[in-house]
Design an enzyme around this catalytic site. Structure first.
Site, PDB file in Angstrom:
ATOM      1  N   TYR A  79       0.831  -1.210   0.000  1.00 17.76           N
ATOM      2  CA  TYR A  79       0.000   0.000   0.000  1.00 17.76           C
ATOM      3  C   TYR A  79       0.870   1.267   0.000  1.00 17.76           C
ATOM      4  CZ  TYR A  79      -4.609  -2.148   0.628  1.00 17.76           C
ATOM      5  OH  TYR A  79      -5.790  -2.834   0.433  1.00 17.76           O
ATOM      6  N   HIS A 109      -7.966   0.496  -0.709  1.00 16.16           N
ATOM      7  CA  HIS A 109      -8.149   0.272   0.727  1.00 16.16           C
ATOM      8  C   HIS A 109      -9.550   0.658   1.185  1.00 16.16           C
ATOM      9  CE1 HIS A 109      -7.717   0.972   5.085  1.00 16.16           C
ATOM     10  NE2 HIS A 109      -6.863  -0.032   5.021  1.00 16.16           N
TER      11      HIS A 109
END
Length: 245
Positions: free
Chosen positions: A28, A40
């Site tokens: 991420y 996300h």
């Protein structure tokens, strides 16, 4: 699209035995902010379900266990794949711009970034898992409490649940039904030694490594190659590669 990512380092790399959350966090952090937030926070939606639609392998390289940690020796590599090409491209470009990154307090350097050629997918392929395959249902115990039940690959529900999950992910990504929902997964020589218990954010997840035979629509099988098989793909579950004969 699938990447093979190789990293080197001067000091030996010490990671906890259950490193999926750390590796997921690294992925991420290496994405453009907008893409990371989209995946996300939103994901790809189908009804009430949200799918991240990426998966990654275990770490490959030389290591030794030290208590509850793994001591890796340089280099190591892992694979990342997704049908969402923008995500893969974002991560690759950001790594090229800033090849030195940190995992926990360890500085590591990108040694190579390779795009893995997509395999030829036929109606039947034999595969081996690069990260555990997990399938589960949430059941109610007699006292009304929720309980997660993880299926063994030899249980009759296993293949059906993998197929239902795969079809949902396909619909969420493409916004349409697949050309065919023909899909079946069969374990090959799976034994208890293939069972893996992974602790993720304090929860124990049961999955299975080993060999499987996939049969069905090639487009659906190819989608599982990029998005992952089974559940919890973005937590490091369900990546496979074709087993070379």
């Amino acid at each position: 699209m699938r990447l093979s990512l190789t990293f080197s380092f001067t000091k030996n790399l010490l990671l906890p035995l259950h490193y999926n959350e750390i590796l997921q966090g690294l992925i991420y952090r290496l994405l453009d902010k907008a893409i990371a937030e989209k995946l996300h926070d939103e994901g790809f939606v189908l009804g009430k379900r949200k799918f991240k639609l990426f998966t990654f392998s275990r770490l490959f390289g030389n290591f030794e266990r030290q208590g509850e940690n793994l001591k890796f020796f340089s280099p190591f590599k892992f694979y990342l794949s997704s049908p969402y090409n923008e995500m893969i491209e974002s991560l690759a470009l950001n790594l090229l711009k800033a090849p030195e990154i940190k995992i926990l307090e360890n500085k590591i350097l990108v040694e190579s970034i390779e795009v893995v050629a997509s395999p030829v997918i036929k109606r039947e392929v034999t595969v081996k898992m690069l990260s555990p395959l997990t399938v589960y249902s949430t059941l109610l115990s007699p006292d009304g409490k929720k309980k997660t039940y993880y299926y063994h690959p030899k249980e009759k529900e296993f293949s059906q649940l993998v197929k239902e999950n795969l079809v949902k992910k396909y619909k969420a990504f493409y916004g349409k039904i697949p050309p065919s929902e023909d899909f079946f997964i069969e374990p090959l020589g799976i034994s208890n030694k293939n069972e893996k218990l992974v602790i993720y954010k304090g929860f124990i997840i049961k999955g299975w490594m080993g060999k499987f035979r996939l049969r069905g629509d090639p487009e659906l099988i190819k989608f599982s190659y990029e998005a992952g098989l089974g559940a919890k793909n973005s937590q490091g579950f369900g990546m496979w590669e074709i087993l070379e004969k």
